[in-house]
Design a protein around this motif. Structure first.
Motif, short mmCIF file in Angstrom:
data_model
loop_
_atom_site.label_atom_id
_atom_site.label_comp_id
_atom_site.label_asym_id
_atom_site.label_seq_id
_atom_site.Cartn_x
_atom_site.Cartn_y
_atom_site.Cartn_z
N VAL A 8 -25.06 -0.05 9.27
CA VAL A 8 -24.55 0.86 8.24
C VAL A 8 -23.90 2.08 8.89
N GLN A 9 -24.52 2.63 9.93
CA GLN A 9 -23.92 3.78 10.62
C GLN A 9 -22.59 3.41 11.27
N HIS A 10 -22.54 2.23 11.84
CA HIS A 10 -21.29 1.73 12.44
C HIS A 10 -20.23 1.55 11.35
N TYR A 11 -20.64 0.99 10.22
CA TYR A 11 -19.73 0.78 9.10
C TYR A 11 -19.17 2.10 8.58
N ILE A 12 -20.01 3.10 8.45
CA ILE A 12 -19.56 4.41 7.96
C ILE A 12 -18.42 4.94 8.84
N LYS A 13 -18.54 4.74 10.14
CA LYS A 13 -17.48 5.18 11.06
C LYS A 13 -16.20 4.37 10.86
N GLU A 14 -16.32 3.13 10.38
CA GLU A 14 -15.16 2.26 10.18
C GLU A 14 -14.72 2.19 8.72
N TYR A 15 -15.33 2.97 7.87
CA TYR A 15 -15.06 2.91 6.44
C TYR A 15 -13.57 3.01 6.13
N ASP A 16 -12.87 3.95 6.75
CA ASP A 16 -11.43 4.14 6.49
C ASP A 16 -10.63 2.89 6.87
N PHE A 17 -11.06 2.19 7.92
CA PHE A 17 -10.40 0.95 8.32
C PHE A 17 -10.48 -0.08 7.19
N TYR A 18 -11.66 -0.26 6.63
CA TYR A 18 -11.85 -1.25 5.56
C TYR A 18 -11.14 -0.81 4.28
N GLU A 19 -11.12 0.47 4.01
CA GLU A 19 -10.40 0.98 2.85
C GLU A 19 -8.90 0.67 2.98
N MET A 20 -8.34 0.90 4.16
CA MET A 20 -6.91 0.64 4.38
C MET A 20 -6.62 -0.87 4.35
N ALA A 21 -7.49 -1.67 4.91
CA ALA A 21 -7.30 -3.13 4.88
C ALA A 21 -7.25 -3.61 3.44
N SER A 22 -8.17 -3.15 2.61
CA SER A 22 -8.18 -3.58 1.21
C SER A 22 -6.95 -3.06 0.48
N LYS A 23 -6.50 -1.87 0.81
CA LYS A 23 -5.30 -1.31 0.18
C LYS A 23 -4.07 -2.15 0.53
N LEU A 24 -3.95 -2.56 1.79
CA LEU A 24 -2.81 -3.37 2.21
C LEU A 24 -2.80 -4.73 1.50
N VAL A 25 -3.97 -5.35 1.38
CA VAL A 25 -4.07 -6.62 0.67
C VAL A 25 -3.66 -6.42 -0.78
N ALA A 26 -4.19 -5.38 -1.40
CA ALA A 26 -3.89 -5.12 -2.82
C ALA A 26 -2.40 -4.86 -3.03
N GLN A 27 -1.79 -4.10 -2.15
CA GLN A 27 -0.36 -3.82 -2.28
C GLN A 27 0.48 -5.09 -2.18
N GLN A 28 0.18 -5.91 -1.19
CA GLN A 28 0.93 -7.16 -1.03
C GLN A 28 0.73 -8.07 -2.23
N LEU A 29 -0.50 -8.15 -2.70
CA LEU A 29 -0.81 -9.01 -3.84
C LEU A 29 -0.14 -8.49 -5.11
N GLU A 30 -0.22 -7.21 -5.34
CA GLU A 30 0.38 -6.62 -6.54
C GLU A 30 1.89 -6.86 -6.56
N THR A 31 2.56 -6.69 -5.43
CA THR A 31 3.99 -6.94 -5.33
C THR A 31 4.30 -8.40 -5.65
N SER A 32 3.56 -9.33 -5.06
CA SER A 32 3.79 -10.76 -5.28
C SER A 32 3.53 -11.16 -6.73
N LEU A 33 2.48 -10.61 -7.33
CA LEU A 33 2.18 -10.92 -8.73
C LEU A 33 3.29 -10.41 -9.65
N HIS A 34 3.76 -9.20 -9.36
CA HIS A 34 4.84 -8.63 -10.16
C HIS A 34 6.10 -9.49 -10.05
N GLU A 35 6.44 -9.88 -8.82
CA GLU A 35 7.63 -10.72 -8.61
C GLU A 35 7.51 -12.07 -9.34
#
Length: 182
Positions: A8-35
């Motif tokens: 959990v302590q290791h994850y807290i340090k990497e939290y921003d990494f996982y937040e950005m990864a999920s954001k990138l997936v969501a952006q790509q998916l949202e664009t493809s769904l819209h198209e």
């Protein structure tokens, strides 16, 4: 347990990494769904560290072999990065599956809910939930060179109807957050 707290302590340090990864997936998916003309609400998140801690202790109790390393936990937990696709029209479900399989690297076959091999769970208040969960990684060619590190992140994409996503939020709150309810 010490390994869980370390994770959990290791994850807290990497939290921003996982937040950005999920954001990138969501952006790509949202664009493809819209198209593709698919109406959906796409949301994303990195797992809340306190919920992660609770989940790890619960899962560890149920495991035959308890967590003994950070690697054990990384192999077991698939939703540090998560995206939800809430479809307005459930009939679009297979189109979304095709888009996900085209745009991302599947780590394993999608999981279907309800699991037809298991019998009904009569302890649930509502057993009509259906969803399809995908475990994916971003494709390197879909990212800028400076973003290539995000291909290492596993992301879980949950696809269901708007109604099912709303119910899953309510049920999650009832089952996991309400110890003294009812």
């Amino acid at each position: 347990m010490e390994v869980i707290e370390e994770f959990v302590q290791h994850y807290i340090k990497e939290y921003d990494f996982y937040e950005m990864a999920s954001k990138l997936v969501a952006q790509q998916l949202e664009t493809s769904l819209h198209e593709a003309g698919i109406r959906a609400i796409v949301t994303y998140r990195a797992k809340n560290p306190n919920r992660l801690r609770t989940k790890l202790y619960q899962r560890n109790e149920k495991r035959d072999e308890k967590y003994s390393s950070l690697e054990d936990i990384y192999k077991d937990i698939c939703d540090l990065s998560g995206v939800r696709v809430a479809l307005y029209f459930p009939k679009d479900r297979d189109k979304v599956k095709d888009i996900i399989e085209e745009k991302f690297n599947l780590i394993e076959n999608p999981k279907e809910f309800p699991d037809k091999e298991k019998g009904p769970d009569y302890s649930k208040r509502f057993s009509g939930y259906w969803a399809r969960h995908f475990r994916i990684r971003l494709k390197e060619n879909s990212l800028l060179e400076t973003q290539s590190r995000y291909t290492k992140s596993k992301t879980e994409i949950q696809v269901a109807s708007v109604l099912m996503h709303a119910w899953s939020e309510v049920e999650h709150d009832l089952v996991y957050k309400c110890d003294n309810c009812g």
